[in-house]
Write a protein that holds these residues in place. Structure first.
Motif, mmCIF file in Angstrom:
data_model
loop_
_atom_site.group_PDB
_atom_site.id
_atom_site.type_symbol
_atom_site.label_atom_id
_atom_site.label_comp_id
_atom_site.label_asym_id
_atom_site.label_seq_id
_atom_site.Cartn_x
_atom_site.Cartn_y
_atom_site.Cartn_z
ATOM 1 N N ILE A 250 0.847 -1.188 0.000
ATOM 2 C CA ILE A 250 0.000 0.000 0.000
ATOM 3 C C ILE A 250 0.883 1.238 0.000
ATOM 4 C CG2 ILE A 250 -1.766 1.297 1.245
ATOM 5 C CD1 ILE A 250 -2.702 -1.344 2.450
ATOM 6 N N GLY A 251 0.710 2.077 -1.023
ATOM 7 C CA GLY A 251 1.485 3.302 -1.090
ATOM 8 C C GLY A 251 0.847 4.413 -0.286
ATOM 9 N N SER A 252 -0.441 4.636 -0.521
ATOM 10 C CA SER A 252 -1.154 5.666 0.219
ATOM 11 C C SER A 252 -2.655 5.448 0.090
ATOM 12 C CB SER A 252 -0.797 7.065 -0.297
ATOM 13 O OG SER A 252 -1.277 7.240 -1.627
ATOM 14 N N ILE A 253 -3.392 6.027 1.025
ATOM 15 C CA ILE A 253 -4.846 6.033 0.997
ATOM 16 C C ILE A 253 -5.293 7.480 1.089
ATOM 17 C CG2 ILE A 253 -6.950 5.400 2.243
ATOM 18 C CD1 ILE A 253 -5.410 2.941 3.289
ATOM 19 N N LYS A 254 -6.165 7.904 0.178
ATOM 20 C CA LYS A 254 -6.687 9.259 0.208
ATOM 21 C C LYS A 254 -8.189 9.212 0.437
ATOM 22 C CE LYS A 254 -5.032 12.546 -2.351
ATOM 23 N NZ LYS A 254 -4.657 13.438 -3.496
ATOM 24 N N VAL A 255 -8.652 9.950 1.432
ATOM 25 C CA VAL A 255 -10.079 10.016 1.754
ATOM 26 C C VAL A 255 -10.536 11.455 1.616
ATOM 27 C CG1 VAL A 255 -11.868 9.548 3.470
ATOM 28 C CG2 VAL A 255 -9.824 8.088 3.371
ATOM 29 N N ALA A 256 -11.485 11.713 0.709
ATOM 30 C CA ALA A 256 -12.077 13.043 0.572
ATOM 31 C C ALA A 256 -13.229 13.144 1.568
ATOM 32 C CB ALA A 256 -12.579 13.262 -0.850
ATOM 33 N N VAL A 257 -13.145 14.138 2.478
ATOM 34 C CA VAL A 257 -14.095 14.266 3.586
ATOM 35 C C VAL A 257 -14.950 15.513 3.389
ATOM 36 C CG1 VAL A 257 -14.349 14.419 6.085
ATOM 37 C CG2 VAL A 257 -12.418 13.147 5.099
ATOM 38 N N ASP A 258 -16.254 15.335 3.379
ATOM 39 C CA ASP A 258 -17.172 16.457 3.208
ATOM 40 C C ASP A 258 -16.914 17.515 4.273
ATOM 41 O OD1 ASP A 258 -19.774 17.367 1.791
ATOM 42 O OD2 ASP A 258 -20.241 17.572 3.924
ATOM 43 N N SER A 259 -16.720 18.756 3.859
ATOM 44 C CA SER A 259 -16.319 19.804 4.795
ATOM 45 C C SER A 259 -17.415 20.164 5.784
ATOM 46 C CB SER A 259 -15.899 21.058 4.020
ATOM 47 O OG SER A 259 -17.001 21.579 3.266
ATOM 48 N N LYS A 260 -18.671 19.924 5.442
ATOM 49 C CA LYS A 260 -19.779 20.281 6.329
ATOM 50 C C LYS A 260 -20.197 19.136 7.239
ATOM 51 C CE LYS A 260 -21.817 23.956 3.492
ATOM 52 N NZ LYS A 260 -23.046 24.427 2.800
ATOM 53 N N THR A 261 -20.327 17.946 6.680
ATOM 54 C CA THR A 261 -20.880 16.821 7.449
ATOM 55 C C THR A 261 -19.832 15.893 8.020
ATOM 56 O OG1 THR A 261 -21.068 15.342 5.538
ATOM 57 C CG2 THR A 261 -22.913 16.864 5.946
ATOM 58 N N GLY A 262 -18.594 15.944 7.510
ATOM 59 C CA GLY A 262 -17.570 14.996 7.947
ATOM 60 C C GLY A 262 -17.725 13.623 7.331
ATOM 61 N N THR A 263 -18.597 13.493 6.351
ATOM 62 C CA THR A 263 -18.843 12.204 5.694
ATOM 63 C C THR A 263 -17.796 11.945 4.612
ATOM 64 O OG1 THR A 263 -21.215 12.498 6.032
ATOM 65 C CG2 THR A 263 -20.532 10.831 4.415
ATOM 66 N N PRO A 264 -17.150 10.788 4.600
ATOM 67 C CA PRO A 264 -16.241 10.455 3.493
ATOM 68 C C PRO A 264 -17.000 10.380 2.171
ATOM 69 C CG PRO A 264 -15.794 9.053 5.386
ATOM 70 C CD PRO A 264 -17.091 9.768 5.672
ATOM 71 N N LEU A 265 -16.503 11.091 1.169
ATOM 72 C CA LEU A 265 -17.155 11.130 -0.143
ATOM 73 C C LEU A 265 -16.405 10.316 -1.186
ATOM 74 C CD1 LEU A 265 -17.994 14.949 -0.369
ATOM 75 C CD2 LEU A 265 -19.549 13.078 0.284
ATOM 76 N N LYS A 266 -15.126 10.102 -0.963
ATOM 77 C CA LYS A 266 -14.325 9.376 -1.943
ATOM 78 C C LYS A 266 -13.164 8.705 -1.236
ATOM 79 C CE LYS A 266 -12.673 9.994 -6.712
ATOM 80 N NZ LYS A 266 -11.342 9.390 -6.731
ATOM 81 N N PHE A 267 -12.820 7.498 -1.689
ATOM 82 C CA PHE A 267 -11.737 6.700 -1.102
ATOM 83 C C PHE A 267 -10.882 6.174 -2.241
ATOM 84 C CE2 PHE A 267 -9.854 2.684 0.041
ATOM 85 C CZ PHE A 267 -9.476 2.810 1.369
ATOM 86 N N THR A 268 -9.581 6.424 -2.171
ATOM 87 C CA THR A 268 -8.668 5.962 -3.220
ATOM 88 C C THR A 268 -7.452 5.315 -2.575
ATOM 89 O OG1 THR A 268 -9.355 7.765 -4.682
ATOM 90 C CG2 THR A 268 -7.328 6.611 -5.256
ATOM 91 N N LEU A 269 -7.153 4.088 -2.975
ATOM 92 C CA LEU A 269 -5.986 3.370 -2.465
ATOM 93 C C LEU A 269 -5.008 3.150 -3.605
ATOM 94 C CD1 LEU A 269 -5.956 0.359 -0.027
ATOM 95 C CD2 LEU A 269 -4.452 0.417 -2.004
ATOM 96 N N LEU A 270 -3.804 3.703 -3.455
ATOM 97 C CA LEU A 270 -2.758 3.567 -4.462
ATOM 98 C C LEU A 270 -1.722 2.552 -3.987
ATOM 99 C CD1 LEU A 270 -2.233 7.329 -5.326
ATOM 100 C CD2 LEU A 270 -3.213 5.600 -6.843
ATOM 101 N N PRO A 271 -1.353 1.593 -4.833
ATOM 102 C CA PRO A 271 -0.334 0.616 -4.439
ATOM 103 C C PRO A 271 1.056 1.226 -4.465
ATOM 104 C CG PRO A 271 -1.040 0.212 -6.691
ATOM 105 C CD PRO A 271 -1.911 1.310 -6.171
ATOM 106 N N SER A 272 1.948 0.677 -3.666
ATOM 107 C CA SER A 272 3.319 1.197 -3.600
ATOM 108 C C SER A 272 4.084 0.947 -4.894
ATOM 109 C CB SER A 272 4.061 0.558 -2.422
ATOM 110 O OG SER A 272 4.091 -0.859 -2.547
ATOM 111 N N SER A 273 3.610 0.019 -5.710
ATOM 112 C CA SER A 273 4.271 -0.284 -6.985
ATOM 113 C C SER A 273 3.983 0.765 -8.052
ATOM 114 C CB SER A 273 3.827 -1.656 -7.491
ATOM 115 O OG SER A 273 2.417 -1.698 -7.665
ATOM 116 N N GLY A 274 3.062 1.695 -7.756
ATOM 117 C CA GLY A 274 2.730 2.748 -8.705
ATOM 118 C C GLY A 274 1.589 2.357 -9.633
ATOM 119 N N GLY A 275 1.318 3.226 -10.598
ATOM 120 C CA GLY A 275 0.233 2.971 -11.538
ATOM 121 C C GLY A 275 -1.111 3.431 -10.999
ATOM 122 N N LYS A 276 -2.160 3.001 -11.658
ATOM 123 C CA LYS A 276 -3.498 3.437 -11.274
ATOM 124 C C LYS A 276 -3.906 2.831 -9.936
ATOM 125 C CE LYS A 276 -5.554 -0.177 -14.187
ATOM 126 N NZ LYS A 276 -6.453 -0.429 -15.329
ATOM 127 N N ALA A 277 -4.966 3.384 -9.390
ATOM 128 C CA ALA A 277 -5.416 2.957 -8.070
ATOM 129 C C ALA A 277 -5.860 1.503 -8.083
ATOM 130 C CB ALA A 277 -6.566 3.842 -7.595
#
Length: 422
Positions: A250-277
């Motif tokens: 696992i290279g990184s995990i990105k979570v987009a968090v709604d600024s008003k409600t605190g609800t996660p809107l998007k989750f992206t996991l990128l592998p450490s080997s690179g390339g697309k999610a």
């Protein structure tokens, strides 16, 4: 745009980069995804969903954003979710619930004699590969609906009070079950300790994935706020979770968090080997108002074949192909598993009590043996010799003496774990 703001997690003090102890409860929600268990379980990269530029939002620290997620009390929403999974394994879409044969049901999604095509566990396993569009709705802990949309058909899973229905429009088959007693007080806790009872075996929304990723803190994890984004028409902060350890896939995990409600809107996991999610799941449309009550009403259409859960369980289907969620579920594969390492480089060791791939393929025809050899990489070390079978996230080392090492770690990390266990 909010500036980068990092929070280094320290497991010994329970504090987050200088954050007061009062915030330690929220900090425990940050860990890597338990990829081997889910997912086991448990999804490539698609263009940014409904992105219209980065909004200018007030500054927020990583610890404050974690608290915002933990404090979110969103219980009502509806919308459309796009989920894309690229683990480097063949698509499961045509298998209708069998996971490459390992968790294959006796009946299957094409109308087997046990649970039929509407049985939920197998259908939700399809989300573990390929690209899918989902329609989701929730109204508190007692009402949820999830629909998988195909070009000419729809599969829906509905929880309404003490009733659970699933319906496959392609085969006109339905599955019916009673929600477990006290389901609204179930084991899946939502924000502020509120309960979630959506009947499912795999995560399907950004909230689900984020909850898997944000469970506990440790000194193997770093967390930052990396600017802002516009997701499904909503302003969001970008929370980035990364392993400090080397050897994780696992290279990184990105979570987009709604600024008003605190609800996660998007989750992206990128592998450490690179390339697309490897996993990309996010709302393309979302509405936080109360869904219409009719959203959760269901009656099987005239002529539909209905399978009751008790009938399916009697046939053994309900348990036939559930993916193991953690080490305890792997006991049936042999001796009780041994957990090696910690954090992002945790490896589970199993002893099958049998022989490894080399011995198993010894009596195979030459062409079959060559095919098996092509599926993995031969390795050796202090442990002996074996074969590493790889995906983009979860890798497994099968030794020639019948031991198995599995984890979201690289080939070298598996060999290191096997050597240490030896």
């Amino acid at each position: 745009m909010a500036p980068n703001d990092s929070a280094q997690i320290t497991g010994e003090t329970g504090e987050t980069g200088g954050v007061p102890a009062g915030r330690r409860r929220a900090a425990r929600y940050v860990v890597p995804v338990a990829v081997a268990g889910i997912t086991a379980a448990t999804i490539g990269l698609v263009p940014a969903l409904a992105s219209t530029g980065d909004p200018d939002l007030p500054k927020i620290s990583a610890a404050e954003l974690i608290e915002k997620i933990a404090a979110s009390d969103t219980e009502q929403l509806s919308g459309t979710v796009k989920i894309t999974t690229d683990l480097g394994v063949p698509s499961l879409g045509g298998l209708g619930g069998s996971a490459a044969g390992t968790f294959a049901p006796k009946g299957g999604a094409e109308g087997g004699e046990d649970g039929g095509s509407a049985e939920p566990t197998g259908r939700l396993m399809e989300l573990a590969s390929g690209e899918h569009t989902l329609r989701v709705a929730a109204d508190g802990p007692d009402k949820q609906r999830l629909s998988i949309l195909d070009s000419a058909a729809e599969y829906s899973l509905i929880h309404n009070g003490d009733e659970v229905w699933a319906y496959d429009s392609a085969s006109n088959e339905a599955y019916h079950a009673k929600a477990p007693a006290g389901a609204a007080k179930g084991s899946e806790k939502g924000a502020k300790g509120k309960d979630r009872t959506a009947p499912k075996d795999l995560p399907a929304t950004p909230q689900d994935f984020a909850q898997e990723a944000l469970k506990a803190a440790g000194d193997t994890t770093s967390v930052t706020v990396d600017g802002t984004a516009r997701i499904a028409g909503r302003d969001a902060y970008q929370l980035v979770i990364k392993p400090k350890q080397t050897g994780s896939t696992i290279g990184s995990i990105k979570v987009a968090v709604d600024s008003k409600t605190g609800t996660p809107l998007k989750f992206t996991l990128l592998p450490s080997s690179g390339g697309k999610a490897a996993i990309d799941v996010g709302f393309t449309k979302v509405d936080f108002s109360k869904p219409a009550a009719s959203t959760f009403d269901f009656r099987p259409p005239k002529g539909a074949k209905v399978t009751e859960a008790d009938e399916s369980k009697a046939a053994g289907k309900d348990q036939a192909h559930k993916a193991p969620k953690d080490a305890k579920d792997l006991k049936g594969l042999g001796a009780e598993p041994n957990v090696i390492g910690e954090g992002w480089t945790t490896v589970v060791q199993l002893d099958t009590g049998g022989v490894g791939p080399a011995a198993a393929s010894k009596d195979m025809p030459a062409q079959a043996r060559e095919f098996m050899d092509a599926l993995g990489d031969k390795v050796d070390g202090k442990f002996g010799s074996g074969t590493v079978f790889k995906t983009r996230l979860v890798n497994a080392l099968m030794t020639d003496d019948g031991k198995v090492y599995v984890g979201a770690v690289t080939k070298d990390a598996l060999v290191k774990a096997a050597n240490a266990a030896k």
